[in-house]
Write a protein that holds these residues in place. Structure first.
Motif, mmCIF file in Angstrom:
data_model
loop_
_atom_site.group_PDB
_atom_site.id
_atom_site.type_symbol
_atom_site.label_atom_id
_atom_site.label_comp_id
_atom_site.label_asym_id
_atom_site.label_seq_id
_atom_site.Cartn_x
_atom_site.Cartn_y
_atom_site.Cartn_z
ATOM 1 N N ALA A 253 18.445 26.265 11.907
ATOM 2 C CA ALA A 253 19.653 26.875 13.417
ATOM 3 C C ALA A 253 19.257 25.719 14.050
ATOM 4 N N ASN A 254 18.877 24.693 13.789
ATOM 5 C CA ASN A 254 18.253 23.508 14.078
ATOM 6 C C ASN A 254 19.849 22.513 14.618
ATOM 7 N N SER A 255 21.052 22.305 15.834
ATOM 8 C CA SER A 255 22.431 21.480 16.061
ATOM 9 C C SER A 255 21.808 20.240 15.164
ATOM 10 N N SER A 256 20.315 19.518 15.720
ATOM 11 C CA SER A 256 19.975 18.462 15.466
ATOM 12 C C SER A 256 20.523 17.253 14.221
ATOM 13 N N PHE A 257 19.296 18.917 13.534
ATOM 14 C CA PHE A 257 19.127 19.020 11.656
ATOM 15 C C PHE A 257 20.333 18.805 10.884
ATOM 16 N N ARG A 258 21.304 20.016 11.979
ATOM 17 C CA ARG A 258 22.917 20.288 10.907
ATOM 18 C C ARG A 258 23.840 18.867 11.219
ATOM 19 N N SER A 259 23.282 18.235 13.051
ATOM 20 C CA SER A 259 24.729 16.394 12.809
ATOM 21 C C SER A 259 23.970 15.924 11.573
ATOM 22 N N ALA A 260 22.374 15.821 11.491
ATOM 23 C CA ALA A 260 21.769 14.663 10.709
ATOM 24 C C ALA A 260 22.247 14.773 9.483
ATOM 25 N N MET A 261 22.312 15.897 8.776
ATOM 26 C CA MET A 261 23.060 16.851 8.032
ATOM 27 C C MET A 261 24.158 16.207 7.315
ATOM 28 N N ASP A 262 24.879 16.434 8.430
ATOM 29 C CA ASP A 262 26.779 15.593 8.302
ATOM 30 C C ASP A 262 26.728 14.136 8.237
ATOM 31 N N ARG B 80 0.993 -1.364 0.101
ATOM 32 C CA ARG B 80 -0.677 -0.079 0.481
ATOM 33 C C ARG B 80 1.057 0.985 -0.299
ATOM 34 N N LYS B 81 1.855 1.355 -0.429
ATOM 35 C CA LYS B 81 2.893 2.368 -1.043
ATOM 36 C C LYS B 81 3.473 3.122 0.337
ATOM 37 N N MET B 82 3.623 2.414 1.279
ATOM 38 C CA MET B 82 4.466 2.764 2.430
ATOM 39 C C MET B 82 5.230 2.321 2.113
ATOM 40 N N TYR B 83 6.178 3.260 3.616
ATOM 41 C CA TYR B 83 8.040 2.930 3.247
ATOM 42 C C TYR B 83 8.518 3.327 4.584
ATOM 43 N N HIS B 84 9.096 2.023 4.502
ATOM 44 C CA HIS B 84 9.935 2.078 6.529
ATOM 45 C C HIS B 84 11.503 2.638 6.474
ATOM 46 N N VAL B 85 11.571 3.977 6.715
ATOM 47 C CA VAL B 85 12.628 4.815 6.477
ATOM 48 C C VAL B 85 13.723 5.002 7.721
ATOM 49 N N TYR B 86 14.724 4.385 7.024
ATOM 50 C CA TYR B 86 15.253 5.158 8.835
ATOM 51 C C TYR B 86 16.014 6.567 8.485
ATOM 52 N N PHE B 87 15.588 7.845 9.597
ATOM 53 C CA PHE B 87 15.932 9.520 10.108
ATOM 54 C C PHE B 87 16.987 9.086 10.555
ATOM 55 N N TYR B 88 18.455 10.360 10.260
ATOM 56 C CA TYR B 88 19.398 10.299 9.923
ATOM 57 C C TYR B 88 20.008 11.538 10.886
ATOM 58 N N GLY B 89 20.947 10.932 12.490
ATOM 59 C CA GLY B 89 20.623 12.251 13.235
ATOM 60 C C GLY B 89 20.184 11.612 14.660
ATOM 61 N N THR B 90 19.081 11.466 15.117
ATOM 62 C CA THR B 90 18.019 10.754 15.304
ATOM 63 C C THR B 90 17.946 9.319 15.815
ATOM 64 N N CYS B 91 18.390 8.307 14.290
ATOM 65 C CA CYS B 91 17.838 7.589 14.446
ATOM 66 C C CYS B 91 16.923 6.510 14.958
ATOM 67 N N ARG C 64 16.697 22.325 -1.283
ATOM 68 C CA ARG C 64 16.106 23.207 -0.930
ATOM 69 C C ARG C 64 15.536 22.622 0.889
ATOM 70 N N LEU C 65 15.339 20.998 0.433
ATOM 71 C CA LEU C 65 15.626 21.173 2.124
ATOM 72 C C LEU C 65 16.488 20.768 2.899
ATOM 73 N N GLY C 66 17.478 20.475 2.578
ATOM 74 C CA GLY C 66 18.362 20.620 3.241
ATOM 75 C C GLY C 66 19.794 21.920 3.591
ATOM 76 N N ASP C 67 19.030 22.562 3.592
ATOM 77 C CA ASP C 67 20.106 23.595 3.574
ATOM 78 C C ASP C 67 20.271 24.576 5.023
ATOM 79 N N VAL C 68 21.382 24.259 5.445
ATOM 80 C CA VAL C 68 22.093 24.335 7.150
ATOM 81 C C VAL C 68 21.618 25.613 7.681
ATOM 82 N N GLN C 69 21.938 26.465 6.249
ATOM 83 C CA GLN C 69 21.835 28.140 7.016
ATOM 84 C C GLN C 69 20.510 28.472 7.165
ATOM 85 N N LYS C 70 19.600 28.307 6.404
ATOM 86 C CA LYS C 70 18.142 28.626 7.247
ATOM 87 C C LYS C 70 17.867 27.828 8.704
#
Length: 152
Positions: free
Chosen positions: A76-85, A38-49, A68-74
């Motif tokens: 400021a959340n540090s957990s998002f930055r670590s997830a992008m790294d 039914r068009k669903m996926y299990h995904v693993y989120f980076y940073g939060t695991c 567009r979605l991964g701009d770290v400058q916009k």
């Protein structure tokens, strides 16, 4: 007038890098663990695991949407930055993504446990009991509790 023709349906494979959007949260870098029915996926989120089940409309291709979605400058959340790294390191070396492979192994082991539970319950389909630590439990072994203020 609208467009005529078929609507483009996104197709993702196991191991693809994506941005996944969960209600109440921003789009987050993730990697596809498994496709569900039914068009669903299990995904693993980076940073939060974390692991979540996400529908196709909430998945965005990583490379196309990184600016567009991964701009770290916009953001400021540090957990998002670590997830992008974390995701950028994983994109450069996808075979050495330990967190992803560990989550995938845990997900498959849970599925195997569920399969073994369902096989044992279908083998004893004549009785409505379940075995737990050598003790048989009946299907309805909870006492009836009357709720005060109930209209019945």
């Amino acid at each position: 007038m609208g467009r005529k023709g078929k609507k483009y349906v996104k197709q993702f494979n196991v191991g693809d890098f994506v941005f996944a959007k969960v209600r109440g949260f921003r789009a987050w870098p993730a990697r596809i663990l498994r496709k569900e029915v039914r068009k669903m996926y299990h995904v693993y989120f980076y940073g939060t695991c974390n692991i979540a089940k996400v529908g196709i409309p909430q998945l965005f291709e990583y490379e196309k949407n990184k600016v567009r979605l991964g701009d770290v400058q916009k953001r400021a959340n540090s957990s998002f930055r670590s997830a992008m790294d974390h995701v950028q390191k994983s994109v450069s070396n996808p075979g050495q993504d330990q967190g992803y492979f560990q989550a995938k192994a845990e997900l498959t082991s849970e599925d195997q446990e569920l399969e073994s539970d369902t096989k044992s319950s279908t083998d004893s389909s004549t009785s409505s009991s379940l075995e737990l630590d050598g003790k048989k439990l009946t299907k309805f072994n909870l006492p009836f509790i009357h709720i005060t203020g109930d209209s019945d």
